[in-house]
Design a protein around this motif. Structure first.
Motif, PDB file in Angstrom:
ATOM      1  N   LEU A 138      93.563   4.580  46.064  1.00 52.33           N
ATOM      2  CA  LEU A 138      94.034   3.555  46.999  1.00 52.33           C
ATOM      3  C   LEU A 138      94.259   2.225  46.284  1.00 52.33           C
ATOM      4  N   ARG A 139      93.289   1.810  45.486  1.00 52.78           N
ATOM      5  CA  ARG A 139      93.403   0.508  44.808  1.00 52.78           C
ATOM      6  C   ARG A 139      94.541   0.500  43.796  1.00 52.78           C
ATOM      7  N   GLN A 140      94.730   1.603  43.087  1.00 49.74           N
ATOM      8  CA  GLN A 140      95.803   1.659  42.103  1.00 49.74           C
ATOM      9  C   GLN A 140      97.184   1.615  42.760  1.00 49.74           C
ATOM     10  N   HIS A 141      97.239   1.908  44.049  1.00 43.31           N
ATOM     11  CA  HIS A 141      98.499   1.820  44.781  1.00 43.31           C
ATOM     12  C   HIS A 141      98.582   0.567  45.641  1.00 43.31           C
ATOM     13  N   GLY A 142      97.659  -0.361  45.435  1.00 43.71           N
ATOM     14  CA  GLY A 142      97.733  -1.654  46.105  1.00 43.71           C
ATOM     15  C   GLY A 142      97.399  -1.619  47.585  1.00 43.71           C
ATOM     16  N   ILE A 143      96.618  -0.624  48.003  1.00 43.29           N
ATOM     17  CA  ILE A 143      96.331  -0.450  49.432  1.00 43.29           C
ATOM     18  C   ILE A 143      95.171  -1.342  49.862  1.00 43.29           C
ATOM     19  N   THR A 144      95.366  -2.049  50.972  1.00 43.66           N
ATOM     20  CA  THR A 144      94.301  -2.860  51.576  1.00 43.66           C
ATOM     21  C   THR A 144      93.976  -2.417  52.998  1.00 43.66           C
ATOM     22  N   HIS A 145      94.926  -1.740  53.656  1.00 42.40           N
ATOM     23  CA  HIS A 145      94.763  -1.297  55.043  1.00 42.40           C
ATOM     24  C   HIS A 145      94.863   0.233  55.090  1.00 42.40           C
ATOM     25  N   VAL A 146      93.864   0.862  55.709  1.00 45.78           N
ATOM     26  CA  VAL A 146      93.836   2.315  55.762  1.00 45.78           C
ATOM     27  C   VAL A 146      93.770   2.775  57.222  1.00 45.78           C
ATOM     28  N   ASN A 185      83.467  12.212  64.580  1.00 39.44           N
ATOM     29  CA  ASN A 185      82.125  11.648  64.432  1.00 39.44           C
ATOM     30  C   ASN A 185      81.458  12.020  63.118  1.00 39.44           C
ATOM     31  N   THR A 186      82.168  12.732  62.245  1.00 32.52           N
ATOM     32  CA  THR A 186      81.574  13.074  60.953  1.00 32.52           C
ATOM     33  C   THR A 186      82.445  12.537  59.821  1.00 32.52           C
ATOM     34  N   CYS A 187      83.415  13.328  59.354  1.00 34.63           N
ATOM     35  CA  CYS A 187      84.180  12.905  58.184  1.00 34.63           C
ATOM     36  C   CYS A 187      85.048  11.678  58.444  1.00 34.63           C
ATOM     37  N   VAL A 188      85.666  11.574  59.627  1.00 37.99           N
ATOM     38  CA  VAL A 188      86.491  10.398  59.907  1.00 37.99           C
ATOM     39  C   VAL A 188      85.609   9.153  59.995  1.00 37.99           C
ATOM     40  N   GLU A 189      84.521   9.253  60.741  1.00 39.38           N
ATOM     41  CA  GLU A 189      83.631   8.097  60.872  1.00 39.38           C
ATOM     42  C   GLU A 189      83.014   7.710  59.537  1.00 39.38           C
ATOM     43  N   SER A 190      82.520   8.692  58.798  1.00 41.41           N
ATOM     44  CA  SER A 190      81.874   8.392  57.530  1.00 41.41           C
ATOM     45  C   SER A 190      82.851   7.786  56.526  1.00 41.41           C
ATOM     46  N   THR A 191      84.066   8.314  56.467  1.00 41.91           N
ATOM     47  CA  THR A 191      85.071   7.783  55.549  1.00 41.91           C
ATOM     48  C   THR A 191      85.490   6.380  55.971  1.00 41.91           C
ATOM     49  N   GLY A 192      85.657   6.170  57.277  1.00 44.91           N
ATOM     50  CA  GLY A 192      86.017   4.835  57.755  1.00 44.91           C
ATOM     51  C   GLY A 192      84.938   3.805  57.500  1.00 44.91           C
ATOM     52  N   ARG A 193      83.704   4.188  57.724  1.00 45.71           N
ATOM     53  CA  ARG A 193      82.600   3.247  57.488  1.00 45.71           C
ATOM     54  C   ARG A 193      82.505   2.888  56.003  1.00 45.71           C
ATOM     55  N   TYR A 194      82.668   3.885  55.160  1.00 42.90           N
ATOM     56  CA  TYR A 194      82.622   3.669  53.715  1.00 42.90           C
ATOM     57  C   TYR A 194      83.766   2.756  53.282  1.00 42.90           C
ATOM     58  N   ALA A 195      84.938   2.958  53.885  1.00 42.41           N
ATOM     59  CA  ALA A 195      86.087   2.108  53.555  1.00 42.41           C
ATOM     60  C   ALA A 195      85.802   0.648  53.888  1.00 42.41           C
ATOM     61  N   MET A 196      85.181   0.414  55.048  1.00 48.81           N
ATOM     62  CA  MET A 196      84.814  -0.963  55.419  1.00 48.81           C
ATOM     63  C   MET A 196      83.880  -1.558  54.376  1.00 48.81           C
ATOM     64  N   GLU A 197      82.884  -0.789  53.952  1.00 42.62           N
ATOM     65  CA  GLU A 197      81.933  -1.278  52.955  1.00 42.62           C
ATOM     66  C   GLU A 197      82.634  -1.641  51.651  1.00 42.62           C
ATOM     67  N   LEU A 198      83.724  -0.955  51.349  1.00 45.31           N
ATOM     68  CA  LEU A 198      84.476  -1.223  50.119  1.00 45.31           C
ATOM     69  C   LEU A 198      85.489  -2.351  50.280  1.00 45.31           C
ATOM     70  N   GLY A 199      85.628  -2.883  51.503  1.00 40.88           N
ATOM     71  CA  GLY A 199      86.489  -4.035  51.707  1.00 40.88           C
ATOM     72  C   GLY A 199      87.859  -3.750  52.272  1.00 40.88           C
ATOM     73  N   TYR A 200      88.102  -2.528  52.733  1.00 38.69           N
ATOM     74  CA  TYR A 200      89.399  -2.199  53.320  1.00 38.69           C
ATOM     75  C   TYR A 200      89.441  -2.591  54.800  1.00 38.69           C
ATOM     76  N   HIS A 201      90.651  -2.831  55.295  1.00 37.94           N
ATOM     77  CA  HIS A 201      90.885  -2.973  56.732  1.00 37.94           C
ATOM     78  C   HIS A 201      91.032  -1.565  57.291  1.00 37.94           C
ATOM     79  N   VAL A 202      90.217  -1.246  58.303  1.00 40.62           N
ATOM     80  CA  VAL A 202      90.107   0.130  58.795  1.00 40.62           C
ATOM     81  C   VAL A 202      90.696   0.262  60.195  1.00 40.62           C
ATOM     82  N   THR A 203      91.583   1.237  60.365  1.00 44.57           N
ATOM     83  CA  THR A 203      92.102   1.603  61.675  1.00 44.57           C
ATOM     84  C   THR A 203      91.693   3.036  61.992  1.00 44.57           C
TER      85      THR A 203
END
Length: 212
Positions: free
Chosen positions: A132-140, A148-166
């Protein structure tokens, strides 16, 4: 939450675990998600989102679950309940129909497929963040399985890494309405910057000019 706005070069669609076992009739997990998936129009919504992001030139990423192979998890000290279930039913088995992509969501040329995740987060022990970072992505924008498992966990992790999460509430499914409620009404608002419907997302994407 304010309606999201996106820029083409900085936004990515991340499709999580679009395997036949999850999304196709005859899949090992499909019977458990079928009721919710059909209620929300999951397949049609995923197809509509996939077409819309490609029309405006947004980069598509895949965050796939580990495809089961003989011996997986068997010697681990602490396999989680999902991994124990995978050992028993061989979900997403490598080299099988169930572990192949749903035919509507086969990666296309130019799509980026991250390394497979072993548990629930698409970021943990994979190259998704680097890609994601190598492609200049800030919003995911996260869609796929399970809410409630993989989508939530991936989204929460993305927030922790500084991405805008939808999160897109009707472009995912779970085993029950209670799980969907927890994902979008209880837990999602603690980390996601936008929780939208497919219709909301399509409106936001139409604000972008069509890709050349």
């Amino acid at each position: 939450m304010s309606p999201p706005s996106y820029s083409r070069g900085a936004t990515a669609l991340v499709l999580i675990d679009p395997y036949n076992d999850f999304l196709s009739e005859g899949g090992k997990v499909w019977p458990r998600v079928q009721s919710i998936a059909e209620e929300v129009g999951l397949i049609a919504n995923l197809i509509a989102i996939d077409r819309a992001v490609r029309a405006v030139g947004i980069q598509v990423f895949f965050a796939p679950h580990r495809r089961w192979e003989p011996g997986d998890y068997e010697t681990w000290q602490h396999p989680n309940p999902t991994q124990v279930g995978i050992m028993q039913r061989h979900s997403f088995a490598r080299g099988t129909w169930g572990g192949d992509w749903h035919p509507s969501f086969v990666p296309k040329p130019g799509d980026i497929v991250a390394k497979e995740h072993w548990s629930q987060s698409g970021f943990a022990n994979t190259d998704l963040d680097q890609q994601l970072r190598q492609h200049g992505i800030t919003h995911v924008i996260f869609v796929g399985l399970l809410a409630n498992t993989c989508v939530e966990s991936t989204g929460r992790y993305a927030m922790e890494l500084g991405y805008h999460v939808t999160l897109v509430r009707d472009a995912t499914a779970a085993y029950s309405k209670e799980m969907m409620h927890a994902a979008h009404e209880l837990n999602g608002p603690t980390f996601a910057h936008a929780i939208v419907t497919t219709s909301d997302l399509l409106v936001a994407l139409k604000a972008l000019p069509q890709a050349l």
